[in-house]
Design an enzyme around this catalytic site. Structure first.
Site, mmCIF file in Angstrom:
data_model
loop_
_atom_site.group_PDB
_atom_site.id
_atom_site.type_symbol
_atom_site.label_atom_id
_atom_site.label_comp_id
_atom_site.label_asym_id
_atom_site.label_seq_id
_atom_site.Cartn_x
_atom_site.Cartn_y
_atom_site.Cartn_z
ATOM 1 N N ARG A 195 -5.626 15.170 21.172
ATOM 2 C CA ARG A 195 -5.340 14.561 22.476
ATOM 3 C C ARG A 195 -5.339 15.624 23.570
ATOM 4 O O ARG A 195 -5.781 15.377 24.688
ATOM 5 C CB ARG A 195 -4.011 13.803 22.439
ATOM 6 C CG ARG A 195 -4.189 12.453 21.750
ATOM 7 C CD ARG A 195 -2.885 11.828 21.325
ATOM 8 N NE ARG A 195 -1.967 11.654 22.420
ATOM 9 C CZ ARG A 195 -0.641 11.637 22.279
ATOM 10 N NH1 ARG A 195 -0.097 11.799 21.089
ATOM 11 N NH2 ARG A 195 0.115 11.457 23.315
ATOM 12 N N ARG A 243 9.521 13.611 20.695
ATOM 13 C CA ARG A 243 9.218 12.198 20.897
ATOM 14 C C ARG A 243 8.811 11.540 19.577
ATOM 15 O O ARG A 243 9.159 10.374 19.324
ATOM 16 C CB ARG A 243 8.072 12.050 21.912
ATOM 17 C CG ARG A 243 7.728 10.602 22.179
ATOM 18 C CD ARG A 243 6.738 10.460 23.310
ATOM 19 N NE ARG A 243 5.404 10.872 22.925
ATOM 20 C CZ ARG A 243 4.386 10.997 23.777
ATOM 21 N NH1 ARG A 243 4.578 10.773 25.063
ATOM 22 N NH2 ARG A 243 3.198 11.369 23.361
ATOM 23 N N ARG A 262 -8.397 8.168 32.760
ATOM 24 C CA ARG A 262 -8.429 9.243 31.769
ATOM 25 C C ARG A 262 -9.721 10.051 31.874
ATOM 26 O O ARG A 262 -9.875 11.041 31.181
ATOM 27 C CB ARG A 262 -8.395 8.677 30.352
ATOM 28 C CG ARG A 262 -7.018 8.249 29.815
ATOM 29 C CD ARG A 262 -6.048 9.383 29.738
ATOM 30 N NE ARG A 262 -5.294 9.536 28.527
ATOM 31 C CZ ARG A 262 -4.167 8.885 28.212
ATOM 32 N NH1 ARG A 262 -3.671 7.973 28.996
ATOM 33 N NH2 ARG A 262 -3.526 9.176 27.113
ATOM 34 N N ARG A 297 5.853 7.221 17.256
ATOM 35 C CA ARG A 297 4.483 6.829 17.599
ATOM 36 C C ARG A 297 3.500 7.366 16.581
ATOM 37 O O ARG A 297 3.558 8.533 16.214
ATOM 38 C CB ARG A 297 4.123 7.354 19.002
ATOM 39 C CG ARG A 297 4.431 6.353 20.081
ATOM 40 C CD ARG A 297 4.165 6.907 21.444
ATOM 41 N NE ARG A 297 2.823 7.421 21.635
ATOM 42 C CZ ARG A 297 2.318 7.691 22.835
ATOM 43 N NH1 ARG A 297 3.037 7.463 23.924
ATOM 44 N NH2 ARG A 297 1.104 8.174 22.952
HETATM 45 P P1 AMP Z 1 -0.652 7.209 26.452
HETATM 46 O O1 AMP Z 1 0.467 6.278 26.122
HETATM 47 O O2 AMP Z 1 -1.058 7.128 27.895
HETATM 48 O O3 AMP Z 1 -0.391 8.623 25.992
HETATM 49 O O4 AMP Z 1 -1.933 6.707 25.615
HETATM 50 C C1 AMP Z 1 -1.963 6.715 24.205
HETATM 51 C C2 AMP Z 1 -3.386 6.566 23.703
HETATM 52 O O5 AMP Z 1 -3.934 5.322 24.161
HETATM 53 C C3 AMP Z 1 -4.361 7.616 24.202
HETATM 54 O O6 AMP Z 1 -4.333 8.805 23.434
HETATM 55 C C4 AMP Z 1 -5.697 6.886 24.098
HETATM 56 O O7 AMP Z 1 -6.137 6.819 22.752
HETATM 57 C C5 AMP Z 1 -5.316 5.470 24.509
HETATM 58 N N1 AMP Z 1 -5.435 5.294 25.970
HETATM 59 C C6 AMP Z 1 -4.436 5.094 26.876
HETATM 60 N N2 AMP Z 1 -4.911 4.973 28.122
HETATM 61 C C7 AMP Z 1 -6.262 5.101 28.007
HETATM 62 C C8 AMP Z 1 -7.333 5.088 28.941
HETATM 63 N N3 AMP Z 1 -7.119 4.963 30.241
HETATM 64 N N4 AMP Z 1 -8.597 5.246 28.449
HETATM 65 C C9 AMP Z 1 -8.836 5.396 27.138
HETATM 66 N N5 AMP Z 1 -7.882 5.436 26.206
HETATM 67 C C10 AMP Z 1 -6.597 5.292 26.628
#
Ligand code: AMP
Length: 192
Positions: A144, A127, A88, A133
């Site tokens: 985000r 979604r 990220r 979520r």
């Molecule tokens: P995602 O399902 O990939 O959209 O992730 C949802 C949330 O989880 C993100 O908005 C972050 O808060 C956290 N998150 C997921 N992957 C990471 C990562 N690699 N580094 C930091 N936070 C993460």
């Protein structure tokens, strides 16, 4: 095959990663899913992560990288993986290189799903209804997207500089986008 899927929130990266997993029979490693599991388990780490996720911020590199390293240590990763949600930021991209080097499994390909920001809000609203979520509220989504622009967009450049990045247009049907990705991976329909 070791593939990193990149894209902004709502780009469809999770959907495409899941389809690739089905199609290629590789494990789906999603740091977002690992974090949501930790939240569900009610662990201390999960509770700490939840408030950060719900604000749309990034959980600390230390926590997520440790979680990922543990997952990469599992036996099913030996045959390859689809990695979704990590890295990220550029520091995570560098950590990933080290982790993958250590297990002798460097990334083969990074695929960035490009999407018009106008479409993102509508996709995420859909979604939110389907999955419920807690980080899909309008305010969190806006944050985000800002975090993505500031911290995650440079990750695509990191892979481009290493000659590993391919950009895919994330518009059209889910199947059309999947076919674009499969053709980049030189996997045509019915190939497997
Ligand atoms: P995602 O399902 O990939 O959209 O992730 C949802 C949330 O989880 C993100 O908005 C972050 O808060 C956290 N998150 C997921 N992957 C990471 C990562 N690699 N580094 C930091 N936070 C993460």
């Amino acid at each position: 095959m070791r593939i990193v899927i990149l894209g902004s929130p709502g780009s469809g990266k999770g959907t495409q990663a899941a389809l690739l997993v089905e199609r290629l029979g590789l494990p789906h490693i999603s740091t977002g899913a690992l974090l949501r599991d930790a939240v569900k388990s009610g662990s201390e780490l999960g509770l700490r992560a939840k408030s950060i996720i719900d604000k749309g911020e990034l959980v600390s590199d230390e926590i997520v990288s440790a979680m990922l390293e543990e997952r990469l240590g599992q036996a099913d990763v030996a045959g390859g993986f689809i990695l979704d949600g990590y890295p990220r930021n550029v520091a995570q991209a560098k950590s990933l290189d080290v982790m993958l080097e250590r297990i002798g499994q460097p990334a083969d390909e990074a695929i960035h799903i490009d999407i018009d920001p106008e479409l993102i809000v509508a996709r995420i609203a859909k979604r939110a209804k389907e999955e419920g979520r807690s980080d899909d509220t309008e305010e969190t989504v806006r944050n985000r997207l800002r975090v993505y622009e500031e911290q995650t967009a440079p990750v695509a450049d990191y892979y481009a500089e290493r000659g590993l990045l391919t950009r895919v247009l994330g518009e059209g049907t889910i199947e059309e986008i999947l076919q674009r990705i499969l053709s980049i991976l030189s996997l045509n329909p019915g190939d497997d």
